[in-house]
Design an enzyme around this catalytic site. Structure first.
Site, PDB file in Angstrom:
ATOM      1  N   HIS A 196       0.842  -1.205   0.000  1.00 46.54           N
ATOM      2  CA  HIS A 196       0.000   0.000   0.000  1.00 46.54           C
ATOM      3  C   HIS A 196       0.875   1.251   0.000  1.00 46.54           C
ATOM      4  O   HIS A 196       0.700   2.159  -0.825  1.00 46.54           O
ATOM      5  CB  HIS A 196      -0.907  -0.013   1.240  1.00 46.54           C
ATOM      6  CG  HIS A 196      -1.641   1.274   1.500  1.00 46.54           C
ATOM      7  ND1 HIS A 196      -2.992   1.401   1.325  1.00 46.54           N
ATOM      8  CD2 HIS A 196      -1.201   2.488   1.938  1.00 46.54           C
ATOM      9  CE1 HIS A 196      -3.358   2.643   1.626  1.00 46.54           C
ATOM     10  NE2 HIS A 196      -2.282   3.319   2.007  1.00 46.54           N
ATOM     11  N   GLU A 197       1.821   1.301   0.922  1.00 46.64           N
ATOM     12  CA  GLU A 197       2.659   2.499   1.037  1.00 46.64           C
ATOM     13  C   GLU A 197       3.553   2.677  -0.186  1.00 46.64           C
ATOM     14  O   GLU A 197       3.745   3.794  -0.665  1.00 46.64           O
ATOM     15  CB  GLU A 197       3.481   2.434   2.319  1.00 46.64           C
ATOM     16  CG  GLU A 197       2.657   2.588   3.579  1.00 46.64           C
ATOM     17  CD  GLU A 197       1.880   3.898   3.615  1.00 46.64           C
ATOM     18  OE1 GLU A 197       2.437   4.952   3.247  1.00 46.64           O
ATOM     19  OE2 GLU A 197       0.696   3.867   3.990  1.00 46.64           O
ATOM     20  N   HIS A 220      -8.920   8.729   4.006  1.00 46.47           N
ATOM     21  CA  HIS A 220      -8.939   7.335   4.454  1.00 46.47           C
ATOM     22  C   HIS A 220     -10.358   6.815   4.663  1.00 46.47           C
ATOM     23  O   HIS A 220     -10.568   5.606   4.736  1.00 46.47           O
ATOM     24  CB  HIS A 220      -8.155   7.172   5.760  1.00 46.47           C
ATOM     25  CG  HIS A 220      -6.678   7.303   5.621  1.00 46.47           C
ATOM     26  ND1 HIS A 220      -6.015   8.498   5.793  1.00 46.47           N
ATOM     27  CD2 HIS A 220      -5.723   6.387   5.323  1.00 46.47           C
ATOM     28  CE1 HIS A 220      -4.720   8.320   5.625  1.00 46.47           C
ATOM     29  NE2 HIS A 220      -4.515   7.049   5.333  1.00 46.47           N
TER      30      HIS A 220
END
Length: 347
Positions: free
Chosen positions: A162-163, A264
């Protein structure tokens, strides 16, 4: 040099819940992390320094140890090709950087985050009981968690991927990290993070759990993970963390100033659209749905401030271009199911 905001794994709304409901120790730890996250979200770090174009097909990794400090990158403890030093966080970071590199190379023929062989650097043991992980525009940074709420942040492959995907988004679409374009930025990281995990485990769309960060929640926390792509809003229901607040449909869209306009939170809507498309198309998620989303991510006509409708339109167009109109109709239906309508005159 152009710079981008820093993107972290744990959203502010979770940290706020811990501050409200936790023990003194938990509240202090979450407060320290939240202050750091808030500084990250308004900070801009430069892109990685220019580097020679490196050979394709082989990751160039370096793992550093911050030794509970917050100085980056920290002490180099494992370079590419070196054996394990016995530290599980070092080994997980090294392994999962490699798995993510291999996925993008083997599936999309992409040579690292910048497509030019960018070296992949990671720092572990960042801060004391630091409750987060983040991509700072140059490298990955992993906290250890406290072991009571969150486990070490190297434990979850999808979180690592993800990062790293934020780095690809920076180099391609450059989606502005605010409101709907920011939620798309977050969603793309969940989409590819989930696909990397599915690829590593050899799972079909039906076999996948479609959770993000399933390994992160410590024993005693009542939840399945940080987020659910299949059913946003159901990932956890816990006395400390509260109830997962992600929406799954546009009629639940959250208008807020927090978290860069709810990046988010509202990512749950495009997350579910991808899940629905992947399930309907079947097989492995990266074969059709993932290819369509990757084509869209790399489409230079996608504006940096794209909203959900604009992004959806591009996915439908790429589905027709790469596959056929039947696939495009499936993608369109997936967006419509979550309340994102694409006007026919734009298709």
């Amino acid at each position: 040099m152009k710079s981008r905001p820093i993107c972290s794994v744990i959203p502010p709304y979770i940290l706020h819940r811990i501050i409200a409901n936790g023990t003194d120790e938990q509240r202090h730890c979450a407060q320290q992390t939240l202050m750091h996250v808030q500084s990250l979200m308004v900070s801009h770090h430069p892109r990685p320094e220019p580097h020679e174009k490196l050979p394709a097909g082989q990751a160039n990794r370096s793992i550093h140890d911050a030794e509970q400090q917050q100085q980056l990158p920290g002490k180099l403890v494992r370079a590419e090709g070196q054996p394990s030093n016995g530290d599980i966080a070092v080994d997980e970071a090294y392994s999962y950087l490699g798995v993510t590199y291999d996925f993008f190379w083997k599936i999309f023929q992409r040579n690292s985050l910048d497509a030019e062989g960018l070296p992949l650097a990671g720092t572990v043991h960042y801060g004391q009981d630091y409750q987060n992980a983040f991509w700072n525009g140059q490298q990955m940074v992993f906290g250890d968690g406290d072991g009571k709420i969150f486990n070490r942040f190297t434990i979850a492959l999808d979180v690592v991927a993800h990062e790293l995907t934020h780095g690809i988004t920076e180099n391609e679409a450059g989606l502005i990290y605010f409101r709907q374009s920011g939620a798309l930025n977050e969603s793309l990281s969940d989409v590819f993070g989930s696909m990397v995990k599915q690829y590593h485990l050899g799972q079909t769309t039906e076999q996948a759990d479609w959770l993000i960060g399933a390994e992160l929640l410590a024993d005693g926390i009542h939840g399945m993970g940080l987020r659910s792509m299949s059913h946003p809003g159901t990932a956890y229901d816990d006395e400390l963390l509260g109830i997962d607040p992600q929406p799954s449909h546009m009629n639940e869209y959250v208008n807020t100033r927090e978290d860069n306009g709810g990046v988010h939170l509202n990512s749950g809507i495009p997350n579910r659209a991808f899940y629905l498309a992947a399930i309907a198309l079947g097989g492995h998620s990266w074969e059709k749905a993932g290819r369509i989303w990757y084509d869209t991510l790399c489409d230079k006509t996608l504006p940096q401030n794209a909203d959900f409708e604009i992004f959806a339109r591009h996915t439908i167009q790429h589905a027709a271009k790469r596959f056929n109109h039947t696939v495009a109709d499936i993608v369109q239906q997936s967006w419509e199911t979550v309340g994102v309508e694409v006007r026919q005159e734009f298709l």
